[in-house]
Design an enzyme around this catalytic site. Structure first.
Site, PDB file in Angstrom:
ATOM      1  N   ILE A  37       1.193  -1.525  -4.513  1.00 28.06           N
ATOM      2  CA  ILE A  37       2.643  -1.816  -4.621  1.00 28.06           C
ATOM      3  C   ILE A  37       2.959  -3.314  -4.553  1.00 28.06           C
ATOM      4  O   ILE A  37       4.071  -3.717  -4.881  1.00 28.06           O
ATOM      5  CB  ILE A  37       3.498  -1.029  -3.589  1.00 28.06           C
ATOM      6  CG1 ILE A  37       3.144  -1.413  -2.145  1.00 28.06           C
ATOM      7  CG2 ILE A  37       3.389   0.468  -3.821  1.00 28.06           C
ATOM      8  CD1 ILE A  37       4.171  -0.904  -1.122  1.00 28.06           C
ATOM      9  N   THR A  62       1.024  -0.411   8.244  1.00 27.77           N
ATOM     10  CA  THR A  62       1.514   0.235   9.472  1.00 27.77           C
ATOM     11  C   THR A  62       0.728  -0.166  10.736  1.00 27.77           C
ATOM     12  O   THR A  62       0.956   0.420  11.796  1.00 27.77           O
ATOM     13  CB  THR A  62       1.464   1.778   9.329  1.00 27.77           C
ATOM     14  OG1 THR A  62       0.139   2.163   8.960  1.00 27.77           O
ATOM     15  CG2 THR A  62       2.453   2.277   8.287  1.00 27.77           C
ATOM     16  N   ASP A 102      12.172   2.692  13.229  1.00 28.45           N
ATOM     17  CA  ASP A 102      12.965   2.315  14.409  1.00 28.45           C
ATOM     18  C   ASP A 102      12.610   0.908  14.898  1.00 28.45           C
ATOM     19  O   ASP A 102      13.339   0.339  15.710  1.00 28.45           O
ATOM     20  CB  ASP A 102      12.741   3.327  15.545  1.00 28.45           C
ATOM     21  CG  ASP A 102      11.276   3.432  15.964  1.00 28.45           C
ATOM     22  OD1 ASP A 102      10.397   3.350  15.083  1.00 28.45           O
ATOM     23  OD2 ASP A 102      11.009   3.586  17.166  1.00 28.45           O
ATOM     24  N   TYR A 125       5.694  -6.533  12.335  1.00 25.17           N
ATOM     25  CA  TYR A 125       5.852  -5.282  11.575  1.00 25.17           C
ATOM     26  C   TYR A 125       7.333  -4.932  11.427  1.00 25.17           C
ATOM     27  O   TYR A 125       7.809  -4.642  10.324  1.00 25.17           O
ATOM     28  CB  TYR A 125       5.098  -4.156  12.300  1.00 25.17           C
ATOM     29  CG  TYR A 125       5.408  -2.764  11.798  1.00 25.17           C
ATOM     30  CD1 TYR A 125       4.893  -2.304  10.587  1.00 25.17           C
ATOM     31  CD2 TYR A 125       6.218  -1.894  12.543  1.00 25.17           C
ATOM     32  CE1 TYR A 125       5.186  -1.020  10.132  1.00 25.17           C
ATOM     33  CE2 TYR A 125       6.509  -0.611  12.096  1.00 25.17           C
ATOM     34  CZ  TYR A 125       6.000  -0.178  10.890  1.00 25.17           C
ATOM     35  OH  TYR A 125       6.283   1.088  10.436  1.00 25.17           O
ATOM     36  N   LYS A 129       9.449  -4.761   7.894  1.00 22.25           N
ATOM     37  CA  LYS A 129      10.117  -3.540   7.420  1.00 22.25           C
ATOM     38  C   LYS A 129      11.611  -3.800   7.222  1.00 22.25           C
ATOM     39  O   LYS A 129      12.215  -3.305   6.270  1.00 22.25           O
ATOM     40  CB  LYS A 129       9.892  -2.394   8.423  1.00 22.25           C
ATOM     41  CG  LYS A 129       8.463  -1.881   8.510  1.00 22.25           C
ATOM     42  CD  LYS A 129       7.977  -1.148   7.265  1.00 22.25           C
ATOM     43  CE  LYS A 129       8.627   0.199   7.069  1.00 22.25           C
ATOM     44  NZ  LYS A 129       8.062   0.918   5.906  1.00 22.25           N
TER      45      LYS A 129
HETATM   46  N1  NAP Z   1       3.486   6.213  11.774  1.00 20.87           N
HETATM   47  C1  NAP Z   1       4.613   6.054  12.461  1.00 20.87           C
HETATM   48  O1  NAP Z   1       4.702   6.328  13.678  1.00 20.87           O
HETATM   49  C2  NAP Z   1       5.829   5.524  11.763  1.00 20.87           C
HETATM   50  C3  NAP Z   1       6.969   5.272  12.521  1.00 20.87           C
HETATM   51  C4  NAP Z   1       8.112   4.793  11.883  1.00 20.87           C
HETATM   52  C5  NAP Z   1       8.097   4.590  10.518  1.00 20.87           C
HETATM   53  N2  NAP Z   1       6.972   4.810   9.817  1.00 20.87           N
HETATM   54  C6  NAP Z   1       7.011   4.559   8.381  1.00 20.87           C
HETATM   55  O2  NAP Z   1       6.716   5.779   7.735  1.00 20.87           O
HETATM   56  C7  NAP Z   1       6.046   5.519   6.489  1.00 20.87           C
HETATM   57  C8  NAP Z   1       4.778   6.345   6.430  1.00 20.87           C
HETATM   58  O3  NAP Z   1       3.948   5.992   7.523  1.00 20.87           O
HETATM   59  P1  NAP Z   1       2.538   6.687   7.742  1.00 20.87           P
HETATM   60  O4  NAP Z   1       2.374   6.922   9.196  1.00 20.87           O
HETATM   61  O5  NAP Z   1       2.359   7.813   6.789  1.00 20.87           O
HETATM   62  O6  NAP Z   1       1.594   5.482   7.312  1.00 20.87           O
HETATM   63  P2  NAP Z   1       0.040   5.494   6.928  1.00 20.87           P
HETATM   64  O7  NAP Z   1      -0.609   6.776   7.371  1.00 20.87           O
HETATM   65  O8  NAP Z   1      -0.513   4.206   7.429  1.00 20.87           O
HETATM   66  O9  NAP Z   1       0.047   5.503   5.352  1.00 20.87           O
HETATM   67  C9  NAP Z   1       0.444   4.387   4.635  1.00 20.87           C
HETATM   68  C10 NAP Z   1       0.004   4.550   3.204  1.00 20.87           C
HETATM   69  O10 NAP Z   1       0.378   3.351   2.517  1.00 20.87           O
HETATM   70  C11 NAP Z   1      -0.667   3.030   1.630  1.00 20.87           C
HETATM   71  N3  NAP Z   1      -0.656   1.610   1.287  1.00 20.87           N
HETATM   72  C12 NAP Z   1      -0.850   0.562   2.123  1.00 20.87           C
HETATM   73  N4  NAP Z   1      -0.802  -0.593   1.420  1.00 20.87           N
HETATM   74  C13 NAP Z   1      -0.568  -0.255   0.125  1.00 20.87           C
HETATM   75  C14 NAP Z   1      -0.406  -1.000  -1.070  1.00 20.87           C
HETATM   76  N5  NAP Z   1      -0.487  -2.334  -1.075  1.00 20.87           N
HETATM   77  N6  NAP Z   1      -0.166  -0.332  -2.229  1.00 20.87           N
HETATM   78  C15 NAP Z   1      -0.096   1.022  -2.238  1.00 20.87           C
HETATM   79  N7  NAP Z   1      -0.235   1.781  -1.117  1.00 20.87           N
HETATM   80  C16 NAP Z   1      -0.471   1.148   0.041  1.00 20.87           C
HETATM   81  C17 NAP Z   1      -1.919   3.436   2.370  1.00 20.87           C
HETATM   82  O11 NAP Z   1      -2.971   3.571   1.472  1.00 20.87           O
HETATM   83  P3  NAP Z   1      -4.462   3.049   1.833  1.00 20.87           P
HETATM   84  O12 NAP Z   1      -4.964   4.007   2.854  1.00 20.87           O
HETATM   85  O13 NAP Z   1      -5.155   3.083   0.536  1.00 20.87           O
HETATM   86  O14 NAP Z   1      -4.290   1.653   2.382  1.00 20.87           O
HETATM   87  C18 NAP Z   1      -1.487   4.753   2.996  1.00 20.87           C
HETATM   88  O15 NAP Z   1      -1.697   5.799   2.086  1.00 20.87           O
HETATM   89  C19 NAP Z   1       5.867   4.003   6.447  1.00 20.87           C
HETATM   90  O16 NAP Z   1       6.910   3.443   5.720  1.00 20.87           O
HETATM   91  C20 NAP Z   1       5.983   3.584   7.895  1.00 20.87           C
HETATM   92  O17 NAP Z   1       6.423   2.247   8.012  1.00 20.87           O
HETATM   93  C21 NAP Z   1       5.840   5.280  10.393  1.00 20.87           C
END
Ligand code: NAP
Length: 289
Positions: A37, A62, A102, A125, A129
């Protein structure tokens, strides 16, 4: 309805893909090595060729603590990557649903946070965001839907519940912070809510979490209680309270970032799951209760 999903291999992306198939969405989800992206051309090309009704961005940097050491990478993915998708959606008239956090708040208010409360990120982070949100608003205004979530746990990936379950089988005692409060959110519930939003004409900012507030310590106690039978006949570590200061992690976290989900209730026409119900459902999926 066709969805183009970025971040489909991640924790939330996994739940989105699983549920989208059940709910008869057609999903296209390129992995990072197919579409990064941060590469504007790649993003533009895939948005043009997918011709999706809705583009969902669950891709993000993340690693909250590591981001303090590599802010450029965090901003490149969370701000510039989000902007690339917004620009492509603007050009090809696709709706855009983006997932945020959050961590845009400092959590000093001490009561559930609504979409109208002022932001003040306290980590790299969180800032990356927030700037991603702002970049999207600059391009698409209120037509983009930005769903902030928090304390996510799903079947795939590293998260608090998986970590607690693992450590409970390995340690005598686990120390968990008792002075930070969240709304723990089952990624399965959030995935369904996002897919419902995909079918609704909704834009702007929305707080998407399971309902209720709990400290990480009390959340850990609940995980312990609900998984007690799974540990029968085996050691199950005790949980002890500690403070965020004592833990001294590289990145600061919000103090109290539980969400007010009034707006989400109105949009969905139903209440989000309570955090404990989400945990019960999740442990059920893991076959742990
Ligand atoms: N986890 C939490 O507790 C939490 C809390 C609040 C908000 N969020 C938000 O929720 C969303 C989903 O989080 P999640 O926990 O599912 O995160 P995650 O498990 O870390 O997954 C993130 C995904 O983004 C992909 N990615 C990273 N860099 C990229 C790039 N340059 N181009 C394309 N893809 C890329 C990763 O792919 P690769 O594995 O190939 O790098 C992975 O598939 C995010 O927006 C995060 O900020 C998460």
């Amino acid at each position: 309805m066709k969805i183009l999903l970025f971040g489909g291999a991640g924790q939330l992306g996994h739940e989105l893909k699983k549920r989208a198939a059940d709910l008869e969405f057609e999903v296209v989800s390129p992995v990072t090595k197919e579409v990064d992206i941060t590469e504007a051309d790649q993003v533009m090309k895939v948005v043009a060729s997918a011709r999706a009704d809705v583009v969902i961005n669950s891709a993000a940097y993340t690693a909250v603590d590591k981001a303090e050491e590599e802010p450029e990478k965090a901003f490149r993915i969370n701000r510039d990557g989000a902007k690339n998708i917004a620009l492509a959606c603007a050009k090809h008239s696709s709706r855009f649903i983006h997932v945020s956090t959050d961590y845009v708040f400092d959590g000093l208010l001490g009561s559930p946070l609504s979409e109208f409360d002022p932001v003040n990120p306290v980590s790299v982070y969180g800032r990356s965001k927030w700037e991603g949100e702002e970049a999207i608003r600059e391009v698409l205004g209120e037509s983009a839907l930005i769903v902030r979530t928090q304390a996510l746990y799903g079947v795939k990936g590293v998260n608090f519940v998986h970590t607690m379950l693992k450590l409970m089988g390995e340690r005598e005692v686990i120390k968990v912070v008792d002075d930070q409060w969240v709304s723990p959110t089952w990624a399965g519930w959030l995935a369904e809510a996002l897919l419902d939003c995909a079918r609704l004409p909704v834009g702007g900012t929305l707080h998407g979490s399971c309902e209720g507030a709990v400290s990480w310590y009390d959340f850990a106690l609940e995980i312990r209680a609900l998984s007690a039978r799974h540990f029968e006949g085996r050691r199950q570590a005790m949980i002890e309270p500690t403070t965020a200061d004592a833990l001294a992690r590289p990145a600061k976290r919000p103090v109290y970032s539980a969400f007010d989900t009034t707006k989400m209730r109105q949009v969905l026409g139903r209440a989000p799951m309570k955090w404990r119900e989400g945990l019960v459902a999740f442990l059920g999926e893991l076959d742990i209760r």
